[in-house]
Structure formats: C-alpha cells, structure tokens
Design a protein around this motif. Structure first.
Motif, PDB file in Angstrom:
ATOM      1  N   UNK A   1      37.854  20.633  16.768  1.00  0.00           N
ATOM      2  CA  UNK A   1      38.293  19.573  17.593  1.00  0.00           C
ATOM      3  C   UNK A   1      37.485  18.341  17.489  1.00  0.00           C
ATOM      4  N   UNK A   2      38.473  17.001  17.769  1.00  0.00           N
ATOM      5  CA  UNK A   2      37.926  15.896  17.711  1.00  0.00           C
ATOM      6  C   UNK A   2      38.478  15.230  18.988  1.00  0.00           C
TER       7      UNK A   2
ATOM      8  N   UNK B   1      45.670  11.343  15.121  1.00  0.00           N
ATOM      9  CA  UNK B   1      44.799  12.233  13.880  1.00  0.00           C
ATOM     10  C   UNK B   1      43.822  13.308  14.714  1.00  0.00           C
ATOM     11  N   UNK B   2      43.312  12.787  15.849  1.00  0.00           N
ATOM     12  CA  UNK B   2      42.582  13.778  16.848  1.00  0.00           C
ATOM     13  C   UNK B   2      43.310  15.137  17.070  1.00  0.00           C
TER      14      UNK B   2
ATOM     15  N   UNK C   1      33.542   8.922  18.994  1.00  0.00           N
ATOM     16  CA  UNK C   1      34.119  10.299  18.615  1.00  0.00           C
ATOM     17  C   UNK C   1      33.233  11.580  18.807  1.00  0.00           C
ATOM     18  N   UNK C   2      33.572  12.651  19.134  1.00  0.00           N
ATOM     19  CA  UNK C   2      32.952  13.762  19.239  1.00  0.00           C
ATOM     20  C   UNK C   2      33.599  14.846  18.345  1.00  0.00           C
TER      21      UNK C   2
ATOM     22  N   UNK D   1      37.746  17.239   9.726  1.00  0.00           N
ATOM     23  CA  UNK D   1      38.243  16.899  11.342  1.00  0.00           C
ATOM     24  C   UNK D   1      39.775  16.217  11.126  1.00  0.00           C
ATOM     25  N   UNK D   2      39.697  15.044  10.581  1.00  0.00           N
ATOM     26  CA  UNK D   2      40.952  14.279  10.681  1.00  0.00           C
ATOM     27  C   UNK D   2      40.977  13.208   9.361  1.00  0.00           C
TER      28      UNK D   2
END
Length: 443
Positions: A242-243, A261-262, A299-300, A389-390
């Motif tokens: 996940x983002x 994108x997330x 962002x995480x 991630x993205x």
C-alpha cells in the motif's frame, strides 16, 4: 485450482538452474530474469555452491557498480568465502566498503588473486587477462547487456558458464555503426546471449517466474507488454502493498494523479497535445511538481503483509527520462523547488535499480516523429519497471496517434531476428493501460 505459490515457483526454477549449472552436461546455461526476479540472489547462490563444490569460478559483470555489489553480497552472505576483486589501475577503482571485509582481496593484477575460490571483475577488465589457466566455471551477470564481441574476448578464460540477464532491458550500446554485420551470426553489436544461442541452440534455457520488485498492479502489464513469451507473476498479491499520504490532496492535477497511482499503482498525468522541444518546459515542470507534492504529502509505503510502514523519502523516488538533457532539466527544476536527493537519470543508468515510486517522462511525449531510439522496447520497459509501489507517467496527449501516423521506417535486414514485441506494439499496450488512470493537466 491450486493457488499460485510464488516462493515455491521461484524455488523450483532455481533448483533446476543450479542442477544444470552444477551438472556440467552443457558448456552453457542461460537464465532469463524479469525485473526484480532475484537475479543477483541467483548469481550469489550459484557462486557459493560452485565454490563449495571445489570449482574455481570467475564472475563477469558489466559495470564496476555491479561488480562491487556482487562482491559485497557474497561477503555478507558467506563471510568465510575468499573473494577476489580484480579492478583497473585507475584511482579509486572500487567501492571502499570492500576494505571492511577481510576475506575480500583486491588487486589490479590477476596473479595477486591466484588460488582464490571466486574472482569477480568487469567484462572490460577480464578482456585484458592473459596467460592464465582457464577457470572451470564462469557466471556472466547482466548477460543481455554484454555485447557479443566482449564475450568473444573472454571466452577462452573459462570452460563452462552460467549466463543470467533480463531480455527485456535495453540492448547493448555501441558507439560504432554495425550495419555491415547485420544479419550475421557473429554480429558484434548483438547481445552475448543472442549470439551464444544462435551458435548453440541446444543449451538449456531457464527463466525466473516471479518478480519480487513489481507489485501485483504492475507485473501483469509489464509481463504482457514486454515478456509475452516468458511471462512472470508478482511475488505479492493485490493489496499486499500500500501507498498512502499523510496530507490530503489539494485538488490539483498533480495530487490527483498521485492519489490515482497510490490506489491503482499507475497514474498518467496528461498534458495537452503539442510538438515541443525535447526538454519540454511544461512537461519538465509537471514532473518536478509531482515529485515535490509526493514529498510534501508525506508518502508512506507498506511493503507487504506484516511489514512496517516506511516513509517514501527522496532517496526512494526516481525520475526516469530518455535523454540526458531531459534529466538535467528535471534536476534543475527539482532544485528550484527545493527537492533534493531524488535520483534523476536516463533509462540506461536506471537499469537494475529499484525505488518505491517512479515518475517517468514518456520517451514519445511532444515528439513530431517516432524514431527507433524512442520506440525501443527496452527503454520503455526499464522506465516502467523500476518501482515497488507506483509509477506516474507524464506525457503529452497524441502519442497513440503519433504511433499510427509513423510506422517503422527502419530497413528490414535478412537474417536478423525480429524483436517481439516491437516498440509500436509495446507502446500501445502501455498507453492503453495508462488511459484507465489518466488525469488531464490543463492550464
């Protein structure tokens, strides 16, 4: 139907590869590896097992960075294994981190490394080694980046070899024209693997079936667009990674494409159609603003089930371009926005690297034509496969029409294997997918 077990599939493939490598029934074994499939892990394991079996081994990589990375990986995985790092006579020829490991011996002379279980160097350095007994085994890393003339220069140094590489990456680079050899089985500009298999079609060929880098949102597209004959799966499932952002969207197109994108793994920030200079100021500014907002929003990323959340810091972000002047323009734009520490480089220099999030300036954005350089499948494949991630693609509208209006004008040469998929088809496949994640950027 039995559920797909990525770890088991990868283990079966690795066992088969090592069995052929250690079995010594063939002079060569070829392994195709998709992005992030554990190619370096395979090379390190194969080196350790060959050394444990008492077989002296030379390892050939294509760049000094690749060599140093392999040496460090071996040292950390097997502290008791003596490893030689053969380097050039240039000042500061290797990563000084190697000096922290007592089992690593470094030298510019092969005689100083005699008797070591494993010796590692670049293809260019190995090409100057003479007057030595052949090594029983060799491993050629990034074999698809190695030109066949470089393989010919070192072929007398070993008896058997394991060739490992990614067939979807950029073809070997040559600063000299090679048209006079096109179609010949000894064309020096082709990859080492292509020439090897042209002369030895009976050699065992394996593939690694799982990408541990690409998320479940990316692997299907990259596999279908660039690896239609050697498909692979992601090592993670939908939703495993996940983002998210600590700061809510401000409603801008830059924030909306980041949110897309997330959510989906892909985002297309589309500028109005227009023919532009290569360093399109509006596109460059859009790339820089996406990165700036990614950093500002905190962002995480969560890498998988049970993994701890980790901040997406500047060093975990990359910007990819087709040309060096585009990369320089993006660096300047990021500097003006106070965004430092982000990797910005061309596809050639991003090969083999991975990041949490990538922002890509599409090679065909704003162009009036579709040249062979910009259509090369390997270039787009590298740009679209660096992320965990993205991936956000920044591009002007009209690329699909550009592709249809400019069919390939490259001459067709007899005897040359047609690369499939070609750039036209790969670009259409990627653009079709990105259209589902499109966010328009208007003035």
């Amino acid at each position: 139907m039995t559920a797909f077990d990525p770890a088991a599939a990868a283990a079966r493939a690795t066992d088969a590869i090592l069995a052929d490598t250690l079995g010594a029934a063939h002079r060569g074994v070829v392994v195709d590896s998709p992005p992030g499939a554990g190619k370096s892990t395979l090379v390190v394991r194969a080196a350790r097992e060959l050394a444990a079996a008492g077989r002296r081994l030379m390892v050939i990589a294509q760049t000094n960075a690749q060599v140093d990375d392999l040496v460090l990986r071996l040292a950390e995985k097997d502290p008791g294994l003596p490893v030689g790092r053969l380097h050039s006579s240039d000042p500061d020829p290797y990563d000084k981190a190697l000096d922290d490991h007592p089992q690593i011996r470094t030298s510019a002379k092969i005689t100083d490394l005699a008797g070591l279980d494993v010796v590692i160097s670049t293809a260019a350095k190995w090409g100057h080694v003479q007057g030595v007994e052949p090594w029983p085994h060799a491993i050629v890393d990034e074999a698809y980046q190695m030109r066949s003339d470089a393989l010919l220069a070192v072929a007398g140094l070993f008896e058997r070899a394991l060739f490992v590489g990614d067939p979807g990456q950029l073809d070997p680079f040559s600063i000299v024209g090679a048209d006079q050899w096109a179609g010949l089985t000894h064309d020096p500009s082709t990859s080492a693997v292509s020439t090897l298999l042209a002369h030895n079609p009976e050699l065992p060929q394996h593939r690694l079936p799982v990408s541990w880098r690409l998320p479940a949102s990316a692997a299907p597209l990259v596999s279908a667009a660039f690896y239609p004959y050697t498909p692979f799966r992601s090592g993670t499932g939908p939703g495993d990674r996940t983002l998210s952002f600590g700061v809510r969207s401000d409603g801008s197109a830059h924030d909306r494409v980041l949110d897309e994108a997330a959510r989906s793994g892909w985002g297309l920030l589309e500028l109005p159609a227009r023919h532009t200079p290569r360093t399109d100021p509006e596109a460059v500014a859009a790339v820089a603003q996406v990165v700036r907002r990614l950093l500002d929003r905190g962002g995480v990323a969560v890498g998988g089930p049970g993994a701890e959340p980790a901040p997406v810091t500047a060093d975990r972000i990359a910007v990819g371009t087709a040309h060096r002047d585009q990369a320089a323009a993006v660096r300047a734009a990021l500097s003006a926005l106070g965004a430092t520490g982000v990797t910005v480089d061309t596809a050639n220099r991003l090969q083999g690297r991975e990041f949490d999030v990538t922002v890509v300036l599409h090679p065909l954005s704003g162009r009036p034509d579709a040249t062979a350089f910009h259509l090369e499948t390997g270039r787009l494949c590298v740009l679209a496969s660096r992320h965990r991630h993205a991936c956000v693609v920044v591009c002007r509208a009209g690329v699909a029409e550009l592709l249809d209006e400019h069919p390939s004008t490259e001459p067709v040469r007899l005897g040359v294997t047609v690369k499939f998929p070609d750039g036209w088809e790969a670009n259409h496949a990627v653009l079709s997918h990105l259209a589902e994640h499109r966010v328009p950027l208007t003035r």
